[in-house]
Structures are given as C-alpha cells and as structure tokens.
Design an enzyme around this catalytic site. Structure first.
Site, mmCIF file in Angstrom:
data_model
loop_
_atom_site.group_PDB
_atom_site.id
_atom_site.type_symbol
_atom_site.label_atom_id
_atom_site.label_comp_id
_atom_site.label_asym_id
_atom_site.label_seq_id
_atom_site.Cartn_x
_atom_site.Cartn_y
_atom_site.Cartn_z
ATOM 1 N N GLU A 1 -4.972 -5.381 10.808
ATOM 2 C CA GLU A 1 -3.916 -4.383 10.978
ATOM 3 C C GLU A 1 -4.084 -3.678 12.329
ATOM 4 O O GLU A 1 -4.815 -2.673 12.417
ATOM 5 C CB GLU A 1 -4.000 -3.340 9.865
ATOM 6 C CG GLU A 1 -3.792 -3.909 8.487
ATOM 7 C CD GLU A 1 -3.186 -2.864 7.550
ATOM 8 O OE1 GLU A 1 -2.093 -3.111 7.055
ATOM 9 O OE2 GLU A 1 -3.800 -1.812 7.360
ATOM 10 N N LYS B 1 0.042 4.307 -0.161
ATOM 11 C CA LYS B 1 -0.545 5.485 0.509
ATOM 12 C C LYS B 1 -0.309 6.740 -0.351
ATOM 13 O O LYS B 1 -0.351 6.648 -1.573
ATOM 14 C CB LYS B 1 0.026 5.622 1.925
ATOM 15 C CG LYS B 1 -0.097 4.320 2.724
ATOM 16 C CD LYS B 1 0.251 4.474 4.179
ATOM 17 C CE LYS B 1 0.132 3.108 4.844
ATOM 18 N NZ LYS B 1 0.292 3.181 6.288
ATOM 19 N N SER C 1 3.895 -2.832 10.155
ATOM 20 C CA SER C 1 5.355 -2.961 10.276
ATOM 21 C C SER C 1 5.884 -4.313 9.785
ATOM 22 O O SER C 1 6.776 -4.898 10.398
ATOM 23 C CB SER C 1 5.805 -2.677 11.710
ATOM 24 O OG SER C 1 5.511 -1.325 12.041
ATOM 25 N N GLU D 1 -6.351 4.651 8.355
ATOM 26 C CA GLU D 1 -6.133 6.090 8.122
ATOM 27 C C GLU D 1 -7.435 6.795 7.719
ATOM 28 O O GLU D 1 -7.804 7.770 8.377
ATOM 29 C CB GLU D 1 -4.959 6.289 7.149
ATOM 30 C CG GLU D 1 -3.643 6.000 7.881
ATOM 31 C CD GLU D 1 -2.530 5.396 7.036
ATOM 32 O OE1 GLU D 1 -2.602 5.446 5.808
ATOM 33 O OE2 GLU D 1 -1.568 4.864 7.649
ATOM 34 N N GLY E 1 3.171 1.627 10.861
ATOM 35 C CA GLY E 1 4.147 2.710 10.712
ATOM 36 C C GLY E 1 4.946 3.001 11.969
ATOM 37 O O GLY E 1 5.639 4.008 12.056
ATOM 38 N N ASN F 1 0.867 -1.178 0.000
ATOM 39 C CA ASN F 1 0.000 0.000 0.000
ATOM 40 C C ASN F 1 0.904 1.229 0.000
ATOM 41 O O ASN F 1 1.558 1.509 0.997
ATOM 42 C CB ASN F 1 -0.893 -0.050 1.250
ATOM 43 C CG ASN F 1 -1.697 1.223 1.440
ATOM 44 O OD1 ASN F 1 -1.785 2.054 0.544
ATOM 45 N ND2 ASN F 1 -2.287 1.364 2.623
ATOM 46 N N HIS G 1 -9.237 1.071 5.677
ATOM 47 C CA HIS G 1 -7.904 1.251 6.278
ATOM 48 C C HIS G 1 -8.021 2.187 7.481
ATOM 49 O O HIS G 1 -8.853 3.097 7.502
ATOM 50 C CB HIS G 1 -6.934 1.821 5.234
ATOM 51 C CG HIS G 1 -5.514 1.782 5.699
ATOM 52 N ND1 HIS G 1 -4.988 2.761 6.519
ATOM 53 C CD2 HIS G 1 -4.521 0.872 5.508
ATOM 54 C CE1 HIS G 1 -3.725 2.453 6.793
ATOM 55 N NE2 HIS G 1 -3.418 1.303 6.196
HETATM 56 P P1 PGA Z 1 3.292 -0.175 7.664
HETATM 57 O O1 PGA Z 1 1.793 0.135 7.144
HETATM 58 O O2 PGA Z 1 3.747 -1.435 6.971
HETATM 59 O O3 PGA Z 1 4.085 1.033 7.257
HETATM 60 O O4 PGA Z 1 3.205 -0.350 9.130
HETATM 61 C C1 PGA Z 1 0.849 -0.895 7.009
HETATM 62 C C2 PGA Z 1 -0.437 -0.343 6.461
HETATM 63 O O5 PGA Z 1 -0.818 0.798 6.775
HETATM 64 O O6 PGA Z 1 -1.131 -1.032 5.689
#
Ligand code: PGA
Length: 241
Positions: A165, A11, A204, A98, A171, A9, A96
């Site tokens: 997730e 983003k 992560s 976010e 992140g 992803n 997601h």
């Molecule tokens: P990350 O993000 O691998 O940077 O932790 C995962 C995601 O948001 O799908």
C-alpha cells in the site's frame, strides 16, 4: 495455486446499524458463482459481532483491524487473539500505514502482531508501503525491503498475506500504476522467497481500476478502504472480471 483475496478495510467507519444495512444491500450483489476468490471485510471491533450474525460465512470472512501478542493483560485499547477467535475472525490487518503514522507502530511491534495472529490460527494481512517523499527520493524499494525483512521475520509465508500500500495512494484517489504496483509486489514475493504467498495491492482501488489491477501476474488481491464502504462499489470490486 495462489488464492485471490478481496478485502475491505472499514477503518473507523460503520456503526452496527450501518453494518446491517450494508450487508443487506451488499450480499445480493455478490456474484455467487465466483468461488475462485475470497471476500473479507474488516469492520470496527464494535460491529464484528453484528457482522458475524448478519453475514454468510460461505461468501465473506471477517478481519480485525488489529491484534495483540498477549492473550490478556493490562493493555488498554488493544484486542487479544482469543477475543477475535470467539467471533470467528479469520484475518488480522497489521502494520497499516495509519497506526504506523499516528501511533508510531514499529516494524518490531508489527512483527509480534503478525506472529501472534499465526500462532492463534489467524492469517495476518501485513501492510507495507513507502511515503511520497521516499518514492521521490528513489527509496521505495529500500523501504519495502526493510519493512518486509523486519516485519515478517520468523513468520510462516504459507499463512500470510502482504498488502503493498503506497502511502501516497491511500485515500488520495491517486492509484499506483498497475505495472509499477506489480513490480513492487514481485519484489516482495522475491524477498519472501515463497512463490505461493498471497500479495495484495491497496491504495485508491475503485470499480474503474480493479480489472486492470487484478490482471497483473503478481497481484493476488486488493485491500480496499473508501470504496469498501459503499455496497455497490465494493460488490463491483469483489466481482472483478
Ligand atoms: P483507500 O484505502 O482504498 O481509501 O485508498 C486503502 C487502505 O487504507 O487500505
């Protein structure tokens, strides 16, 4: 037999020029004998066209980072299924954390997006996950149960990916322990009640933890943020052993 899906992803990263450069470096690193897994990347909308021209569909599929439930209309900033199908987009990430956090996306909206994807022949990747506060209060399983029940209502489990997730692992460099992630993925599979539903872990995921994560019996793939922006890291993840 469940399929294995390794998804990146991007983003709000990667211009068209960045996309071309990424693919030039990434494609030769992909282990071509691995036809036991599917590789998917979700570029930003502006780079989807470049991505589809520059990539090889035999090895890599495209996901969108959103999908609306209407075919067209006055929905500024949204994207319709037809617009995605024109570019051979196969998957759509919905729910997601976010957009859930920054744009107050609700389980009801997520459900409409997931159904829209399925009705139009795309596969939704529906994300679920608890916050650190919810985990510390012992509410993780209750939150996941609600997100699965409401977000996946009336969806077809045979054309679905669910990504577990945990928000505190996204992140942050803090991966959820593989056994714990597997436990929640097992809960999700049981809630859905369909043995072959594809369940990913995300949060992560890196080259140094991918092999352990993928060794878990109820984790069928991963959804990768940060590490999917680097060709060699994402290739190592895609080529997991
Ligand atoms: P990350 O993000 O691998 O940077 O932790 C995962 C995601 O948001 O799908």
């Amino acid at each position: 037999m469940r399929k294995t899906v390794i998804a990146g992803n991007w983003k709000m990263h990667m211009t068209c020029a960045d996309t071309r450069k990424f693919l030039q470096e990434f494609m030769p690193l992909l282990d071509k004998i691995n036809n036991d897994r599917e590789i998917v990347i979700a570029p930003p909308f502006t780079a989807i066209s470049t991505f589809s021209e520059a990539s090889n569909f035999n090895y890599i599929n495209i996901a969108s980072q959103n999908i609306h439930w209407e075919d067209s209309g006055a929905f500024t900033a949204e994207i319709s299924p037809q617009m995605l199908l024109e570019h051979k987009v196969k998957y759509a990430i919905v729910g997601h954390s976010e957009p859930r956090k920054y744009f107050s996306e609700s389980d009801e909206q997520i459900n409409k997006r997931a159904i829209s994807a399925q009705l139009n022949g795309l596969t939704p990747i529906v994300c679920v996950g608890e916050t650190l506060e919810q985990r510390e209060k012992g509410e993780a399983e209750r939150v996941i149960t609600r997100q699965v029940e409401q977000g996946l209502e009336r969806t077809n489990p045979a054309n679905l990916i669910v990504a577990y997730e945990p928000i505190w692992a996204i992140g942050t460099g803090k991966t959820c322990e593989a056994k714990e992630a597997n436990k929640i993925c097992t809960l999700i599979r049981n809630l859905i009640g369909y043995e072959d539903v594809v369940i990913q872990y995300g949060g992560s995921v890196k080259p140094n933890n991918i092999d352990e994560i993928m060794s878990m019996n109820n984790i069928d793939g991963v959804l990768v943020g940060g590490a999917s922006l680097d060709p060699s890291s994402f290739a190592r993840i895609a080529n997991f052993k």
